[in-house]
Scaffold this active site. Structure first.
Site, short mmCIF file in Angstrom:
data_model
loop_
_atom_site.label_atom_id
_atom_site.label_comp_id
_atom_site.label_asym_id
_atom_site.label_seq_id
_atom_site.Cartn_x
_atom_site.Cartn_y
_atom_site.Cartn_z
N ASP A 1 55.61 3.85 -3.22
CA ASP A 1 56.24 4.34 -4.46
C ASP A 1 55.49 3.82 -5.68
O ASP A 1 54.39 3.26 -5.57
CB ASP A 1 57.74 3.94 -4.46
CG ASP A 1 58.62 4.98 -5.11
OD1 ASP A 1 58.67 5.02 -6.36
OD2 ASP A 1 59.27 5.77 -4.38
N LYS B 1 56.12 12.41 -2.73
CA LYS B 1 57.37 12.31 -3.50
C LYS B 1 56.98 12.54 -4.96
O LYS B 1 56.32 11.71 -5.58
CB LYS B 1 57.99 10.92 -3.33
CG LYS B 1 59.22 10.69 -4.20
CD LYS B 1 59.84 9.32 -3.91
CE LYS B 1 60.97 8.98 -4.86
NZ LYS B 1 61.50 7.61 -4.63
N ASP C 1 57.96 13.02 -8.74
CA ASP C 1 59.10 12.48 -9.49
C ASP C 1 59.02 12.84 -10.97
O ASP C 1 57.97 13.24 -11.47
CB ASP C 1 59.08 10.96 -9.30
CG ASP C 1 60.46 10.34 -9.49
OD1 ASP C 1 61.40 11.05 -9.88
OD2 ASP C 1 60.58 9.12 -9.22
N ASP D 1 69.61 7.22 -8.45
CA ASP D 1 69.14 6.21 -7.50
C ASP D 1 70.30 5.37 -6.97
O ASP D 1 71.19 4.97 -7.72
CB ASP D 1 68.18 5.23 -8.19
CG ASP D 1 66.85 5.87 -8.54
OD1 ASP D 1 66.76 7.11 -8.51
OD2 ASP D 1 65.91 5.13 -8.85
C1 9PG Z 1 59.96 4.85 -9.57
C2 9PG Z 1 61.37 5.34 -9.35
C3 9PG Z 1 61.68 5.64 -7.86
C4 9PG Z 1 63.06 6.27 -7.74
C5 9PG Z 1 63.14 7.51 -8.63
C6 9PG Z 1 62.83 7.12 -10.06
O1 9PG Z 1 66.42 7.85 -15.83
N1 9PG Z 1 65.71 6.87 -15.62
O2 9PG Z 1 65.41 6.06 -16.49
C7 9PG Z 1 65.21 6.69 -14.32
C8 9PG Z 1 64.17 5.81 -14.11
C9 9PG Z 1 63.70 5.64 -12.81
C10 9PG Z 1 64.26 6.36 -11.79
C11 9PG Z 1 65.29 7.23 -12.00
C12 9PG Z 1 65.77 7.41 -13.28
O3 9PG Z 1 63.79 6.20 -10.51
O4 9PG Z 1 64.39 8.13 -8.56
O5 9PG Z 1 63.31 6.64 -6.41
O6 9PG Z 1 60.70 6.50 -7.32
O7 9PG Z 1 61.55 6.51 -10.13
O8 9PG Z 1 59.72 4.56 -10.91
#
Ligand code: 9PG
Length: 501
Positions: free
Chosen positions: A190, A297, A299, A359
């Protein structure tokens, strides 16, 4: 903010007492809430504006009002006997469909609007809301050639190593997984291996190697190599941003638009109507595929679908997103793609799997952020369960990923009931299985629970939407969740009981 153009698709006035009705909504992207609530309740919206972009669609936000509920793609209204109404888009490839249910005196008014080329929607009065919702969502999946492969079992580095992950952490866990005969299919690296957000080809200083060195070693241990990318994002410090600031989505002032705040500061997103950007995306997925990664993955995908000023203004946001996903797919045609932080229905047919909730975290709830700041898109076991369970019907759109199990007892505040609820959710949703626990931290009990969490199951169905223990879908044919903070009947707070209540 730049306001996209919208059309009215339909409006219905329902002769039903608003106090009798419950509403099922689903937010725009993976992390946006899905809920099952009394219609007269308030739909929360985050107080912080920057969370609107990162957790929601800023052009169609949750209402922030009592008695007004907004939903993306579909909407269901339920009477106490399980009858009610279901509305659902029939296509989401080029058009976003927006639903709003509003208390209007002693009636309920439903409005459907769309953004993008005109599409039809289905609207049905039904004796069985659960069945009709499943039928209409399956129809949408078929119309968009949904990809629904058999679930994979994935070990992912994020939820214990976070950005500090090293090449050695990956290999240590892969070796231990083999020794313990843990049935993982994929080992997925990741966030944390890359030099900067957008600079995917250079390693971070702490990673202890290059991401391209990992696949052969994982292959040798019998695991499919997986890697994380946020392919549309660029940090202001990245080489990508410095060399190609003209590739970024812009605001009306002509400047690159900041689209969120993570990684210690703001970041930008690529304008995917730019042909050079599509070439870059194709090359990016082809390069990591060339390194040996066949599980991607992808994102923070919402970035490509945000409102903004684009290089080609004739391309709408739904289409801009779709073209970008197609480019990534074209670069790695045989890869398994898990989308995350992604527009849900707009991804059908282009991705193999989809994160269907926020998450999971090694704690139950972050009440101050959720209740006082109106933001339930953040990491917590509670938020993940609420949303993924309330999207149970999405298994006909892609392989749903309700996020990781957490079975470890070290580095976690979750209690026995809470760990069991996450395991229950994985069984009920019947999609992708994942874990992030350092395998050296697991004792016999932890390993036994992990084995259970990795057992593939078929998706379950709710028994009722007229009742729930918490503001989510909680009553399923194989078991019942209590997402409230009090015990109910014979179910402790936060627990899952493998039986119908
Ligand atoms: C890696 C992570 C992981 C995780 C993902 C994602 O909204 N937000 O600020 C926010 C930040 C990070 C996040 C989700 C939401 O996690 O879902 O599995 O890959 O990125 O940085």
């Amino acid at each position: 903010m730049f306001e996209p153009e919208k059309q009215l698709v339909g409006e219905w006035v329902l002769d039903v007492r608003p106090e009798e009705v419950r509403v099922l909504v689903s937010g725009f992207q993976s992390w946006s809430e899905a809920e099952l609530r009394p219609l007269t309740d308030l739909q929360a919206v985050p107080m912080m504006k920057w969370r609107h972009e990162q957790g929601h669609d800023p052009a169609f936000l949750p209402s922030g009002e009592a008695g007004v509920w907004r939903s993306h793609t579909l909407l269901a209204l339920v009477r106490p006997d399980g009858s009610g109404w279901v509305g659902c888009a029939v296509d989401a490839a080029h058009t976003f469909t927006h639903w709003e249910a509003r208390v209007d005196g002693q009636q309920v008014r439903v409005t459907c609007t769309s953004e993008g080329p005109a599409v039809e929607v289905a609207w049905q009065d039904t004796a069985d809301v659960i069945g009709t919702l499943e039928t209409l969502s399956a129809q949408l999946g078929r119309n968009m050639n949904a990809i629904t492969p058999t679930p994979l079992r994935v070990w992912c580095s994020w939820y214990s190593y976070y950005r500090d992950v090293t090449l050695e952490n990956m290999l240590d866990n892969a070796r231990l997984a083999r020794q313990h005969s843990l049935p993982f299919d994929v080992f997925q690296l990741d966030d944390g291996f890359q030099a900067d957000l957008g600079d995917w080809f250079e390693p971070s200083s702490h990673f202890g190697g290059h991401a391209s060195e990992l696949p052969a070693q994982l292959d040798a241990l019998g695991f499919t190599p997986g890697i994380w990318l946020a392919p549309f994002l660029a940090s202001p410090t990245s080489k990508l941003f410095r060399d190609h600031s003209d590739w970024m989505l812009r605001g009306e002032d002509g400047q690159p638009l900041p689209v969120g705040n993570n990684w210690g500061g703001p970041y930008y997103t690529l304008d995917t109507t730019h042909p050079e950007v599509l070439n870059w995306l194709r090359e990016l997925s082809a390069t990591v595929r060339g390194w040996g990664y066949t599980y991607l993955k992808l994102d923070f995908l919402y970035g490509a679908a945000l409102p903004g000023v684009r290089h080609d203004p004739s391309i709408g946001r739904a289409q801009a997103y779709r073209n970008a996903m197609q480019a990534l797919r074209d670069g790695a045609p045989d890869a398994f793609i898990l989308a995350c932080g992604a527009p849900l229905a707009g991804s059908i047919g282009l991705v193999d799997a989809m994160r269907t909730g926020p998450d999971v975290a090694p704690y139950w709830d972050e009440e101050s952020r959720r209740v006082w700041l109106g933001d339930a898109t953040g990491p917590s076991a509670r938020n993940a369960l609420h949303t993924a369970l309330s999207r149970w019907y999405q298994h006909s759109w892609y392989q749903p990923d309700p996020d990781v199990a957490i079975v470890r007892r070290e580095l976690s505040l979750l209690n026995h009931h809470e760990r069991g609820s996450i395991a229950g959710m994985l069984d009920i949703i019947g999609g992708l299985r994942a874990s992030s626990d350092p395998i050296s931290m697991l004792d016999e009990e932890g390993l036994a629970l992990l084995h259970r969490c990795l057992q593939i199951s078929t998706p379950d169905r709710p028994t009722t939407l007229a009742q729930s223990f918490g503001g989510a879908v909680t009553h399923f044919s194989r078991g019942t969740f209590n997402l409230t903070n009090q015990s109910v009947t014979n179910l402790p707070a936060h627990a899952y009981l493998e039986q119908r209540l």
